[in-house]
Design a protein around this motif. Structure first.
Motif, PDB file in Angstrom:
ATOM      1  N   ALA A  93      32.489  24.453  30.549  1.00 47.40           N
ATOM      2  CA  ALA A  93      33.419  23.358  30.856  1.00 47.40           C
ATOM      3  C   ALA A  93      34.808  23.904  31.149  1.00 47.40           C
ATOM      4  CB  ALA A  93      33.459  22.377  29.688  1.00 47.40           C
ATOM      5  N   LEU A  94      35.248  24.912  30.395  1.00 52.64           N
ATOM      6  CA  LEU A  94      36.553  25.523  30.622  1.00 52.64           C
ATOM      7  C   LEU A  94      36.614  26.181  31.997  1.00 52.64           C
ATOM      8  CD1 LEU A  94      39.346  26.338  29.579  1.00 52.64           C
ATOM      9  CD2 LEU A  94      38.289  28.348  28.527  1.00 52.64           C
ATOM     10  N   LEU A  95      35.539  26.884  32.368  1.00 58.73           N
ATOM     11  CA  LEU A  95      35.492  27.518  33.684  1.00 58.73           C
ATOM     12  C   LEU A  95      35.539  26.462  34.784  1.00 58.73           C
ATOM     13  CD1 LEU A  95      35.183  30.010  35.450  1.00 58.73           C
ATOM     14  CD2 LEU A  95      32.714  29.890  35.120  1.00 58.73           C
ATOM     15  N   GLY A  96      34.817  25.356  34.600  1.00 63.30           N
ATOM     16  CA  GLY A  96      34.864  24.275  35.580  1.00 63.30           C
ATOM     17  C   GLY A  96      36.245  23.664  35.715  1.00 63.30           C
ATOM     18  N   LEU A  97      36.940  23.488  34.582  1.00 65.53           N
ATOM     19  CA  LEU A  97      38.310  22.958  34.620  1.00 65.53           C
ATOM     20  C   LEU A  97      39.245  23.904  35.371  1.00 65.53           C
ATOM     21  CD1 LEU A  97      38.661  21.581  30.971  1.00 65.53           C
ATOM     22  CD2 LEU A  97      38.482  20.236  33.066  1.00 65.53           C
ATOM     23  N   LEU A  98      39.083  25.215  35.140  1.00 65.38           N
ATOM     24  CA  LEU A  98      39.925  26.198  35.827  1.00 65.38           C
ATOM     25  C   LEU A  98      39.681  26.184  37.331  1.00 65.38           C
ATOM     26  CD1 LEU A  98      39.692  29.212  33.340  1.00 65.38           C
ATOM     27  CD2 LEU A  98      41.656  27.723  33.739  1.00 65.38           C
ATOM     28  N   LEU A  99      38.416  26.091  37.733  1.00 67.28           N
ATOM     29  CA  LEU A  99      38.106  26.032  39.171  1.00 67.28           C
ATOM     30  C   LEU A  99      38.685  24.776  39.808  1.00 67.28           C
ATOM     31  CD1 LEU A  99      34.373  27.240  39.165  1.00 67.28           C
ATOM     32  CD2 LEU A  99      36.382  28.521  39.909  1.00 67.28           C
ATOM     33  N   GLY A 100      38.738  23.687  39.038  1.00 64.75           N
ATOM     34  CA  GLY A 100      39.288  22.447  39.568  1.00 64.75           C
ATOM     35  C   GLY A 100      40.786  22.470  39.769  1.00 64.75           C
ATOM     36  N   THR A 101      41.482  23.444  39.164  1.00 65.49           N
ATOM     37  CA  THR A 101      42.938  23.523  39.322  1.00 65.49           C
ATOM     38  C   THR A 101      43.359  24.323  40.546  1.00 65.49           C
ATOM     39  OG1 THR A 101      43.058  25.506  37.912  1.00 65.49           O
ATOM     40  CG2 THR A 101      43.264  23.353  36.827  1.00 65.49           C
ATOM     41  N   VAL A 102      42.439  24.998  41.196  1.00 69.36           N
ATOM     42  CA  VAL A 102      42.778  25.801  42.378  1.00 69.36           C
ATOM     43  C   VAL A 102      43.169  24.873  43.527  1.00 69.36           C
ATOM     44  CG1 VAL A 102      41.907  27.456  44.068  1.00 69.36           C
ATOM     45  CG2 VAL A 102      41.234  27.659  41.670  1.00 69.36           C
ATOM     46  N   GLY A 103      44.255  25.214  44.206  1.00 71.81           N
ATOM     47  CA  GLY A 103      44.693  24.411  45.349  1.00 71.81           C
ATOM     48  C   GLY A 103      46.076  23.830  45.134  1.00 71.81           C
ATOM     49  N   LEU A 104      46.338  22.689  45.739  1.00 68.88           N
ATOM     50  CA  LEU A 104      47.646  22.054  45.656  1.00 68.88           C
ATOM     51  C   LEU A 104      47.816  21.332  44.329  1.00 68.88           C
ATOM     52  CD1 LEU A 104      47.968  20.505  49.246  1.00 68.88           C
ATOM     53  CD2 LEU A 104      49.018  22.614  48.390  1.00 68.88           C
ATOM     54  N   ASP A 105      48.994  21.471  43.750  1.00 73.81           N
ATOM     55  CA  ASP A 105      49.322  20.740  42.537  1.00 73.81           C
ATOM     56  C   ASP A 105      49.304  19.238  42.834  1.00 73.81           C
ATOM     57  OD1 ASP A 105      51.366  19.334  40.701  1.00 73.81           O
ATOM     58  OD2 ASP A 105      51.067  21.267  39.708  1.00 73.81           O
ATOM     59  N   PRO A 106      48.614  18.421  42.024  1.00 74.35           N
ATOM     60  CA  PRO A 106      48.484  16.992  42.342  1.00 74.35           C
ATOM     61  C   PRO A 106      49.795  16.212  42.265  1.00 74.35           C
ATOM     62  CG  PRO A 106      47.606  17.440  40.149  1.00 74.35           C
ATOM     63  CD  PRO A 106      47.903  18.772  40.782  1.00 74.35           C
ATOM     64  N   ILE A 107      50.823  16.752  41.591  1.00 78.45           N
ATOM     65  CA  ILE A 107      52.092  16.048  41.456  1.00 78.45           C
ATOM     66  C   ILE A 107      53.151  16.621  42.396  1.00 78.45           C
ATOM     67  CG2 ILE A 107      53.911  15.322  39.865  1.00 78.45           C
ATOM     68  CD1 ILE A 107      51.197  14.077  39.290  1.00 78.45           C
ATOM     69  N   SER A 108      53.343  17.932  42.347  1.00 73.94           N
ATOM     70  CA  SER A 108      54.396  18.545  43.161  1.00 73.94           C
ATOM     71  C   SER A 108      53.934  18.930  44.558  1.00 73.94           C
ATOM     72  CB  SER A 108      54.935  19.796  42.444  1.00 73.94           C
ATOM     73  OG  SER A 108      53.927  20.800  42.352  1.00 73.94           O
ATOM     74  N   GLY A 109      52.621  19.130  44.733  1.00 73.04           N
ATOM     75  CA  GLY A 109      52.095  19.499  46.050  1.00 73.04           C
ATOM     76  C   GLY A 109      52.263  20.964  46.386  1.00 73.04           C
ATOM     77  N   THR A 110      52.626  21.811  45.439  1.00 74.97           N
ATOM     78  CA  THR A 110      52.774  23.246  45.696  1.00 74.97           C
ATOM     79  C   THR A 110      51.453  23.967  45.429  1.00 74.97           C
ATOM     80  OG1 THR A 110      53.537  23.592  43.420  1.00 74.97           O
ATOM     81  CG2 THR A 110      55.221  23.239  45.112  1.00 74.97           C
ATOM     82  N   PRO A 111      51.130  25.006  46.206  1.00 76.29           N
ATOM     83  CA  PRO A 111      49.872  25.738  45.984  1.00 76.29           C
ATOM     84  C   PRO A 111      49.893  26.477  44.645  1.00 76.29           C
ATOM     85  CG  PRO A 111      50.786  26.186  48.159  1.00 76.29           C
ATOM     86  CD  PRO A 111      51.852  25.486  47.381  1.00 76.29           C
ATOM     87  N   ARG A 112      48.723  26.596  44.017  1.00 80.09           N
ATOM     88  CA  ARG A 112      48.609  27.317  42.758  1.00 80.09           C
ATOM     89  C   ARG A 112      47.251  28.003  42.681  1.00 80.09           C
ATOM     90  NH1 ARG A 112      47.916  22.172  38.570  1.00 80.09           N
ATOM     91  NH2 ARG A 112      45.948  21.463  39.471  1.00 80.09           N
ATOM     92  N   PHE A 113      47.210  29.154  42.059  1.00 78.25           N
ATOM     93  CA  PHE A 113      45.975  29.923  41.849  1.00 78.25           C
ATOM     94  C   PHE A 113      45.229  30.199  43.155  1.00 78.25           C
ATOM     95  CE2 PHE A 113      46.347  27.260  37.902  1.00 78.25           C
ATOM     96  CZ  PHE A 113      46.884  28.271  37.112  1.00 78.25           C
ATOM     97  N   THR A 114      45.976  30.334  44.250  1.00 76.06           N
ATOM     98  CA  THR A 114      45.344  30.646  45.540  1.00 76.06           C
ATOM     99  C   THR A 114      45.372  32.141  45.828  1.00 76.06           C
ATOM    100  OG1 THR A 114      47.433  30.297  46.718  1.00 76.06           O
ATOM    101  CG2 THR A 114      45.969  28.392  46.489  1.00 76.06           C
ATOM    102  N   PHE A 115      46.227  32.898  45.095  1.00 78.22           N
ATOM    103  CA  PHE A 115      46.322  34.354  45.236  1.00 78.22           C
ATOM    104  C   PHE A 115      46.563  34.774  46.691  1.00 78.22           C
ATOM    105  CE2 PHE A 115      43.516  33.380  41.646  1.00 78.22           C
ATOM    106  CZ  PHE A 115      44.226  33.976  40.614  1.00 78.22           C
ATOM    107  N   GLY A 116      47.346  33.960  47.396  1.00 71.44           N
ATOM    108  CA  GLY A 116      47.696  34.284  48.771  1.00 71.44           C
ATOM    109  C   GLY A 116      46.612  34.016  49.795  1.00 71.44           C
ATOM    110  N   ILE A 117      45.510  33.431  49.381  1.00 74.51           N
ATOM    111  CA  ILE A 117      44.401  33.138  50.306  1.00 74.51           C
ATOM    112  C   ILE A 117      44.606  31.733  50.863  1.00 74.51           C
ATOM    113  CG2 ILE A 117      41.898  32.918  50.552  1.00 74.51           C
ATOM    114  CD1 ILE A 117      41.624  34.784  48.131  1.00 74.51           C
ATOM    115  N   ASN A 118      44.890  31.645  52.150  1.00 69.41           N
ATOM    116  CA  ASN A 118      45.200  30.346  52.755  1.00 69.41           C
ATOM    117  C   ASN A 118      44.034  29.365  52.679  1.00 69.41           C
ATOM    118  OD1 ASN A 118      47.801  31.199  53.486  1.00 69.41           O
ATOM    119  ND2 ASN A 118      47.071  32.042  55.440  1.00 69.41           N
ATOM    120  N   GLU A 119      42.815  29.882  52.698  1.00 65.58           N
ATOM    121  CA  GLU A 119      41.640  29.001  52.679  1.00 65.58           C
ATOM    122  C   GLU A 119      41.493  28.256  51.347  1.00 65.58           C
ATOM    123  OE1 GLU A 119      40.829  32.170  55.727  1.00 65.58           O
ATOM    124  OE2 GLU A 119      41.677  32.056  53.701  1.00 65.58           O
ATOM    125  N   LEU A 120      42.203  28.720  50.313  1.00 66.33           N
ATOM    126  CA  LEU A 120      42.100  28.074  49.007  1.00 66.33           C
ATOM    127  C   LEU A 120      43.201  27.051  48.757  1.00 66.33           C
ATOM    128  CD1 LEU A 120      41.140  31.071  46.652  1.00 66.33           C
ATOM    129  CD2 LEU A 120      39.641  29.271  47.549  1.00 66.33           C
TER     130      LEU A 120
END
Length: 496
Positions: free
Chosen positions: A171-198
């Motif tokens: 469940a923790l791993l699933g929660l972490l995977l769900g956080t990849v991408g744009l922040d739902p409030i600020s709209g800034t990318p997070r946990f993308t590690f510079g990969i535009n596709e993420l």
């Protein structure tokens, strides 16, 4: 409700939707017959294909696979003592013994008729309870949704087959995977590690196809083909009819299994598997001659088969009205809806009634189709077991690669799917259940968004929960559920 059902049958009456309903029921039966494949893997494989369909047609096809699996799993359970699907494990016990006594047709007939009746009861329950529950949920705010998602996550750990610790890690791993991408409030990318596709997050298509499709391919490559004895099914429809005594003894178990399965199906983490086991335990406890169980008791087939089909129908209530999946399969169904821009929840009856009532109508027709398919075509379905595993593995590989690439026409998605396939294979070999991962991945973003919205509204003050009894009730329920899971785990350890 009647008007809505008529509207649903009008939507279903198109040639496309009728064909999709038939294909879904047929594929579900085949998947149920083939041990190890499972509905989650099949739905994951078909996710890219559904992108070319309208939302109603897509969910009709995938739902048909879900409730069709329970029918198909019965065939191998009775004729070979091999459960084609997890919910059919209990049927192996008495179903196979009935077949050895020459009552294979009666066992299959009782299972099919009981399943059809239980599915009908379950569908009626969905029709009656969904509108009522939807009206209640309309009053929910961010705190209520966050607490509801938290309760759902706690139930995942409680019902996990791999144990509390492993389910928590998944469940923790699933929660972490769900956080990849744009922040739902600020709209800034997070946990993308510079990969535009993420930037847009991890798409559910490569995630699901990798975890369930490619990992299954690797698993099949290591398992040798085995030839099991197949008991001969009846050659005529009359051979599937139970005698008067068997029919009489099956009535009460079917009724009890229908109600029990539906109630269990409502629980996040419950579903058809838990319903079938509970039904078998209830029937054995209530039986006049419990010593017959395990030796061909017809109650041991009728009750669990009714419960697993009713449980499958019941699982659609939290999915459609709350947007909460009950298990990995309904999580993939939720993902399919989200891909099409459909947000399941209390407003689905108002905004997209064609999807809700179209699915309900397809379940009525689909279960009728399954009764027709499962009895005359038993011999044809059983022959699917003769397909060598190497051919199945090659087909799964081709479908996975084509499906992942066609979803976004991106080679990166294929590499992502391969990575998740290797991860899924390692986790499966380590005894981890992938269900909590996919459930947490789907529930996580809603939980985070709702929680942060609530904190913004309350200026970070958690004491506002004291003024929101519904949200507080869900949090208390989550705490009690986790406490019960820990206590049961410790009690089982002491007993061992």
């Amino acid at each position: 409700m009647i008007d809505g059902l008529l509207h649903g049958f009008a939507i279903l009456s198109t040639w496309q939707n009728l064909t999709l309903c038939l294909i879904g029921a047929f594929l579900g039966t085949v998947v149920g017959v083939l041990p190890g494949l499972g509905p989650a893997t099949t739905i994951a494989l078909l996710l890219p294909i559904t992108l070319k369909l309208d939302p109603t047609g897509a969910i009709i096809l995938l739902a048909g696979i879900y409730y069709g699996v329970a029918y198909g799993g019965t065939l191998t359970s009775v004729l070979m003592r091999i459960p084609g699907e997890a919910s059919s494990v209990v049927t192996c016990i008495d179903g196979y013994e009935m077949a050895r006594k020459g009552r294979a047709g009666a066992a299959l007939g009782i299972a099919a008729i009981g399943s059809f009746f239980a599915s009908t009861v379950g569908i009626l329950g969905v029709m009656l309870l969904s509108p009522i529950l939807a009206e209640l949920v309309i009053a929910f705010g961010p705190w209520e949704y966050a607490a509801l998602m938290l309760a759902g996550l706690s139930l995942i750990a409680f019902f996990a087959a791999s144990g509390l610790a492993k389910a928590g890690l998944m469940a923790l791993l699933g929660l972490l995977l769900g956080t990849v991408g744009l922040d739902p409030i600020s709209g800034t990318p997070r946990f993308t590690f510079g990969i535009n596709e993420l930037v847009d997050g991890i798409n559910i298509t490569p995630l699901a196809l990798g975890l369930f499709g490619l990992s299954e391919l690797l698993y099949l490559a290591l398992v040798k083909d085995t030839k099991a004895e197949i008991l001969r099914p009846p050659s005529s429809l009359l051979g599937f009819m139970p005698n008067k005594e068997e029919a009489k003894r099956s009535v009460a178990p079917v009724l009890r299994g229908s109600v029990l399965g539906f109630l269990v199906g409502l629980l996040p983490g419950g579903g058809a598997v838990l319903a079938s086991f509970l039904s078998y335990a209830v029937e054995k406890r209530l039986a006049k001659n419990p010593e017959e169980f395990g030796k061909g008791a017809v109650e041991g087939v009728a009750g669990p088969e009714a419960a697993n089909n009713s449980g499958t129908a019941g699982a659609f209530i939290p999915l459609l009205t709350l947007g909460i999946p009950s298990n990995a399969v309904t999580a993939l169904l939720l993902g399919a809806l989200l891909i099409h821009g459909v947000q399941p929840g209390p407003m689905i009856l108002e905004r997209q009634p064609e999807i809700y009532w179209g699915v309900i109508a397809s379940m009525y027709l689909g279960n009728f189709i399954l009764v027709i398919l499962n009895l005359p075509l038993v011999g044809l379905f059983v022959k699917a077991l003769l397909i060598p595993r190497r051919f199945m593995a090659a087909a799964i590989l081709g479908i996975c690669v084509i499906g992942v690439y066609s979803s976004n026409l991106a080679a990166f998605d294929v590499m992502l799917a391969v990575g998740f396939g290797l991860l899924g294979f390692v986790l499966r070999r380590g005894g981890f259940d992938l269900g909590p991962l996919i459930l947490a991945y789907v529930l996580g973003p809603t939980f985070e968004r709702s929680l942060r919205q609530g904190l913004l509204i309350s200026d970070g003050d958690f004491s506002i929960l004291l003024e929101r009894p519904i949200a507080l009730g869900f949090i208390v329920a989550a705490a009690l559920t986790l406490s019960a899971a820990v206590l049961l785990k410790n009690r089982a350890r002491v007993a061992d």
